[in-house]
Design an enzyme around this catalytic site. Structure first.
Site, PDB file in Angstrom:
ATOM      1  N   LYS A  21      30.925  56.560  76.228  1.00  0.00           N
ATOM      2  CA  LYS A  21      30.958  56.882  77.656  1.00  0.00           C
ATOM      3  C   LYS A  21      32.185  56.319  78.375  1.00  0.00           C
ATOM      4  O   LYS A  21      32.895  57.024  79.074  1.00  0.00           O
ATOM      5  CB  LYS A  21      29.679  56.386  78.325  1.00  0.00           C
ATOM      6  N   THR A  27      30.995  54.146  68.926  1.00  0.00           N
ATOM      7  CA  THR A  27      30.784  53.111  67.915  1.00  0.00           C
ATOM      8  C   THR A  27      29.336  53.128  67.444  1.00  0.00           C
ATOM      9  O   THR A  27      28.440  53.523  68.182  1.00  0.00           O
ATOM     10  CB  THR A  27      31.117  51.702  68.462  1.00  0.00           C
ATOM     11  N   GLU A  79      30.595  46.329  65.908  1.00  0.00           N
ATOM     12  CA  GLU A  79      30.673  47.704  66.379  1.00  0.00           C
ATOM     13  C   GLU A  79      31.682  48.467  65.522  1.00  0.00           C
ATOM     14  O   GLU A  79      32.855  48.119  65.487  1.00  0.00           O
ATOM     15  CB  GLU A  79      31.101  47.736  67.842  1.00  0.00           C
ATOM     16  N   LYS A 107      40.613  39.938  71.825  1.00  0.00           N
ATOM     17  CA  LYS A 107      41.209  39.363  73.029  1.00  0.00           C
ATOM     18  C   LYS A 107      40.759  40.155  74.235  1.00  0.00           C
ATOM     19  O   LYS A 107      40.249  41.262  74.110  1.00  0.00           O
ATOM     20  CB  LYS A 107      42.733  39.330  72.927  1.00  0.00           C
TER      21      LYS A 107
END
Length: 169
Positions: A21, A27, A79, A107
């Protein structure tokens, strides 16, 4: 990382609902039981490898392991973005993956656009690295054709059969 390549499988569960979305990069998420059984030397970050849903074809993949700093998650996740376009969701199916290599640490990013750009760069890097002969051979590993359902996996480690996992080399 001495644990690579690392083989695991588990049921695809609903994640945070952001991949498709918000990011446009769907994933597949592993249950906490799979995340909790990762070897200590497989730290957070972005990995690449091979994935297969159920008994389907084996495709290239990238995987984020960690807390997704941009979103400030409080729960560690795994994921997997399978580099293939599927016609429908596959929640409840068994996802089989072999993590082959490490791309970078996780990160935070200043913007959603920067995060999406980084993920797309990770996907391109994975595509290139998986063409190396030592990585290509893992696409044909019998792991992808051996135990293909949880019912024939080792005895459950929790009360629920849907939480059965298979990890290791």
């Amino acid at each position: 990382m001495k644990s690579l390549p690392y083989f695991c499988r588990g049921e695809v569960v609903r994640g945070f609902g952001r991949g498709s979305k918000e990011l446009g990069i769907p994933t597949a998420n592993f249950p906490v039981s799979v995340v909790d059984h990762l070897p200590a030397d497989i730290g957070t970050g972005i990995y690449y490898g091979w994935a297969c849903v159920g008994t389907g074809d084996v495709f290239k993949m990238v995987m984020s392991i960690g807390w997704n700093p941009y979103y400030k998650n409080t729960k560690k996740s795994m994921e997997t973005h399978v580099i293939h376009t599927f016609n429908e969701d596959f929640y409840g199916e068994i996802l089989n993956v072999v993590m082959v290599g490490y791309i970078r640490p996780e990160k935070s990013y200043d913007s959603l656009e920067a995060l999406i750009a980084a993920i797309n760069n990770d996907i391109e890097e994975a595509k290139l690295k998986l063409e190396l002969p030592e990585h290509l051979k893992l696409k044909e590993d019998n792991f992808f054709t051996s135990v293909t359902s949880l019912s024939s996996a080792p005895p459950p480690t929790t009360a629920s059969t849907s939480q059965t996992i298979m990890n290791g080399h």
